[in-house]
Design a protein around this motif. Structure first.
Motif, short mmCIF file in Angstrom:
data_model
loop_
_atom_site.label_atom_id
_atom_site.label_comp_id
_atom_site.label_asym_id
_atom_site.label_seq_id
_atom_site.Cartn_x
_atom_site.Cartn_y
_atom_site.Cartn_z
N ASP A 10 -15.21 -3.12 -14.12
CA ASP A 10 -16.26 -4.10 -14.40
C ASP A 10 -15.78 -5.49 -14.81
OD1 ASP A 10 -18.30 -2.65 -13.60
OD2 ASP A 10 -19.09 -2.12 -15.57
N LEU A 11 -14.66 -5.54 -15.53
CA LEU A 11 -14.23 -6.84 -16.05
C LEU A 11 -13.21 -7.49 -15.12
CD1 LEU A 11 -13.74 -5.69 -19.72
CD2 LEU A 11 -15.61 -7.07 -18.80
N THR A 12 -12.91 -6.80 -14.03
CA THR A 12 -11.77 -7.24 -13.23
C THR A 12 -12.24 -7.93 -11.96
OG1 THR A 12 -10.79 -5.21 -14.03
CG2 THR A 12 -9.58 -6.40 -12.35
N HIS A 13 -11.83 -9.16 -11.81
CA HIS A 13 -12.19 -9.94 -10.63
C HIS A 13 -10.91 -10.23 -9.85
CE1 HIS A 13 -14.23 -13.85 -8.94
NE2 HIS A 13 -13.87 -13.00 -8.00
N VAL A 14 -10.83 -9.72 -8.64
CA VAL A 14 -9.59 -9.83 -7.87
C VAL A 14 -9.85 -10.64 -6.60
CG1 VAL A 14 -7.80 -8.49 -6.69
CG2 VAL A 14 -8.90 -7.57 -8.71
N ALA A 15 -8.92 -11.53 -6.29
CA ALA A 15 -9.00 -12.24 -5.00
C ALA A 15 -8.05 -11.57 -4.02
CB ALA A 15 -8.62 -13.70 -5.18
N LEU A 16 -8.57 -11.23 -2.84
CA LEU A 16 -7.75 -10.64 -1.78
C LEU A 16 -7.50 -11.70 -0.72
CD1 LEU A 16 -9.50 -7.17 -1.33
CD2 LEU A 16 -7.48 -7.70 -2.68
N PHE A 17 -6.24 -11.84 -0.34
CA PHE A 17 -5.87 -12.95 0.55
C PHE A 17 -5.02 -12.43 1.71
CE2 PHE A 17 -3.87 -17.51 0.33
CZ PHE A 17 -4.39 -17.78 1.58
N PRO A 18 -5.70 -11.92 2.77
CA PRO A 18 -4.95 -11.44 3.94
C PRO A 18 -4.44 -12.59 4.80
CG PRO A 18 -7.32 -11.07 4.24
CD PRO A 18 -7.15 -11.78 2.93
N SER A 19 -3.51 -12.28 5.70
CA SER A 19 -3.10 -13.28 6.67
C SER A 19 -3.58 -12.84 8.06
CB SER A 19 -1.59 -13.51 6.61
OG SER A 19 -1.27 -14.67 7.36
N ALA A 20 -2.99 -13.43 9.10
CA ALA A 20 -3.55 -13.26 10.46
C ALA A 20 -3.27 -11.89 11.07
CB ALA A 20 -2.97 -14.33 11.37
N GLY A 21 -4.19 -11.45 11.92
CA GLY A 21 -3.98 -10.24 12.71
C GLY A 21 -4.71 -9.05 12.13
N MET A 22 -5.21 -8.19 13.02
CA MET A 22 -5.94 -7.00 12.58
C MET A 22 -5.04 -6.06 11.77
SD MET A 22 -9.08 -7.17 13.36
CE MET A 22 -10.00 -5.68 13.75
N GLY A 23 -3.77 -5.99 12.12
CA GLY A 23 -2.85 -5.12 11.41
C GLY A 23 -2.72 -5.51 9.95
N HIS A 24 -3.05 -6.75 9.62
CA HIS A 24 -3.03 -7.22 8.23
C HIS A 24 -4.43 -7.13 7.61
CE1 HIS A 24 1.11 -9.07 8.38
NE2 HIS A 24 0.87 -8.74 9.64
N LEU A 25 -5.42 -7.56 8.39
CA LEU A 25 -6.79 -7.60 7.86
C LEU A 25 -7.34 -6.20 7.55
CD1 LEU A 25 -9.30 -9.32 7.24
CD2 LEU A 25 -9.98 -9.04 9.65
N VAL A 26 -7.11 -5.26 8.47
CA VAL A 26 -7.67 -3.92 8.31
C VAL A 26 -7.24 -3.29 6.97
CG1 VAL A 26 -7.56 -1.55 9.23
CG2 VAL A 26 -8.09 -3.45 10.77
N PRO A 27 -5.95 -3.24 6.64
CA PRO A 27 -5.60 -2.62 5.36
C PRO A 27 -6.16 -3.39 4.15
CG PRO A 27 -3.63 -3.49 6.45
CD PRO A 27 -4.74 -3.56 7.44
N PHE A 28 -6.28 -4.71 4.25
CA PHE A 28 -6.87 -5.48 3.14
C PHE A 28 -8.33 -5.07 2.93
CE2 PHE A 28 -3.23 -8.24 2.81
CZ PHE A 28 -3.31 -8.74 1.53
#
Ligand code: UDP
Ligand code: UDP
Length: 462
Positions: A10-28
């Motif tokens: 509840d108190l945790t706010h995380v920014a996720l920052f993937p890079s290019a390509g489905m192989g990177h986006l999918v796991p993010f």
């Protein structure tokens, strides 16, 4: 473990920052879904314009499925390919994002509640470290390949100086990697990939942690070695969070092959697909067709003709050839579009997977218990193929070399497919891995526990 009764994030706010390509986006995005199940607040940084339509479409499906997340649209400064010394569109985007990261300081500082942590792509380490230092938050990397590949990433900047000769790279506490298995772009001086490996690799120790889509049954020993300090002293904690679970929002629109699979007996179909960014030559496409047709098995084959989907304009018949297409249609299904790979691998009719061994594909095969015929094409895939063979979850025909360099004849491919589909040993081993994976992803299993521990750290600012 906590789900709805014990909202740990509840108190945790995380920014996720993937890079290019489905192989990177999918796991993010799979990580994002896991964090949301644990009640984290999330901001997803999406870089615009995206390289492929597959990426844009997946992001919009994700954002519709999870309206509670904040999407931070990041308009990156485009890059001259000559300056970046690359013609790979995904790598150019890596570099363009790296060079634009400073523009995020202000929008990220304005977020409310303030961020507890940043989880960025491995290709962004050096610029993201500046960002997290300014924001005074911990910086984690989601490494989108295998743990063994991460050990190479961590160790390579040091090995290069100490051992320029020899056929093997010896990584302490891990073992040896043949130089012939190294990602080809790593061997190109001044390539973007080489720069990331040698420059950013040196800065891993400044990170607060590294998350990897790894599971004990496949890479427990490698993760333990990385955490023991024996590979390299001072590495941050390496947290195995795998297997990352595919999610409902990933379902693409379009012609699903599932109805076709429904009519077929268990383990009678071989699935051949080479990920999101591997385009085969026309010559190789023809040989794959011949190989599948001569294997004696039904097949589902996903043809990919261009690296970037937006440029993939020719029809299937033009790419495969009318005559071959007619022959293929009698024996299997051939598609030239994005499919739901995890659903296919999970279908009882599928008994084998001819794969390039992109890491997400390997983990999906393990999760679903499907033996793999490893045919590495580029990048980290030969190292992953070595692991597939070592763990007995599949076979790798080493003499085929790199798919993007050598053409494999149809007859040879057909024979190997037969071997794959008929191997009781591989099938049994894949079934064992499936069981181990199921335990890991069960409620309260190792995946849940890893996410809980991470949220605990982030809530303390570490
Ligand atoms: N994928 C999919 N449908 C396709 C092609 C790929 O769902 O038609 C997914 C696949 O399941 C995996 C990812 O896209 O999750 C590709 O990642 P991987 O690491 O296997 O290979 P890459 O595309 O990075 O080479
Ligand atoms: N590469 C490629 N086809 C692939 C995977 C990678 O051409 O299916 C190239 C990619 O363009 C890059 C290099 O291989 O130049 C390194 O790829 P790797 O898979 O290690 O990196 P990632 O997929 O994480 O970007």
């Amino acid at each position: 473990m906590s789900t709805s009764d014990q909202p740990s994030g509840d108190l945790t706010h995380v920014a996720l920052f993937p890079s290019a390509g489905m192989g990177h986006l999918v796991p993010f995005l799979r990580l994002a879904a896991a964090l949301l199940r644990h009640h984290c607040k999330l901001t997803l940084i999406t870089s615009h314009p995206a390289v492929s339509s597959a990426e844009s479409q997946l992001i919009s499906r994700f954002v519709s499925a999870f309206p509670q997340i904040t999407e931070l649209k990041f308009h990156i400064v485009s890059l001259d390919p000559l300056v970046a010394n690359s013609d790979d569109p995904f790598f150019l985007q890596f570099e363009a994002i790296r060079r634009s990261v400073h523009l995020l300081t202000s929008p990220l500082s304005a977020l409310s509640p303030p961020l507890s942590a940043l989880v960025c792509d491995v290709s962004l380490i050096s610029s993201a470290l500046v960002l997290s230092a300014t924001l005074k938050i911990p910086n984690y990397v989601l490494f989108t390949s295998s743990a063994i590949m991460f050990s190479l990433f961590a160790y390579y900047p040091f090995v290069k100086m100490s051992d320029p000769s020899g056929d093997l790279i010896h990584i302490p506490a891990i073992g040896s990697i043949p130089k012939t298995s190294l990602p080809p772009p790593l061997l190109v001086d001044n390539s973007i990939f080489n720069k990331i490996f040698t420059q950013d690799g040196r800065r891993i120790k400044e990170l607060n942690g590294v998350l990897i889509n790894a599971m004990d049954a496949m890479e427990g020993d490698t993760v333990a070695a990385l955490n023991s300090g024996k590979v390299l002293d001072g590495l941050p904690p390496v947290v195995p969070i795998g297997p990352l679970l595919p999610c409902e929002f990933e379902n693409p629109e379009g012609k699903s092959p599932i109805k076709w699979l429904e009519k077929l007996p268990p383990r009678s179909v071989v699935f051949a697909s080479f990920g999101s960014r591997t385009a085969a030559s026309r010559e190789q496409i023809k040989e794959i067709g011949i190989g599948l047709a001569s294997s004696g098995y039904k097949f589902l084959w996903i043809v990919k003709d261009k690296v970037v989907d937006k440029e993939d304009k020719e029809g299937l018949e033009e790419v495969v050839g009318e005559e071959l297409m007619e022959k293929l249609e009698e024996k299997g299904m051939v598609l030239k579009e994005w499919v739901n790979q995890e659903e296919i691998l999970g279908h009882r009719a599928v008994g084998g997977f001819v794969s390039h061994c992109g890491w997400n594909s390997v983990m999906e095969a393990a999760l679903k218990g499907v033996p793999v015929l490893a045919w590495p094409q580029n990048g980290d895939q030969m190292i992953n193929a070595g692991l597939v063979a070592k763990k007995g979850v599949g076979m790798w025909v080493e003499k085929w070399g790199w798919g993007h360099k050598c053409v494999v004849k149809g007859e040879e491919l057909g024979g190997r497919i037969k071997e794959l589909m008929e191997s009781d040993v591989l099938r049994a081993r894949a079934a064992e891995l499936k069981e181990e994976a199921a335990k890991a992803v069960a409620v309260g299993g190792s995946c849940d526990r890893a996410i809980e521990r991470l949220i605990g750290r982030w809530s303390k600012g570490i």
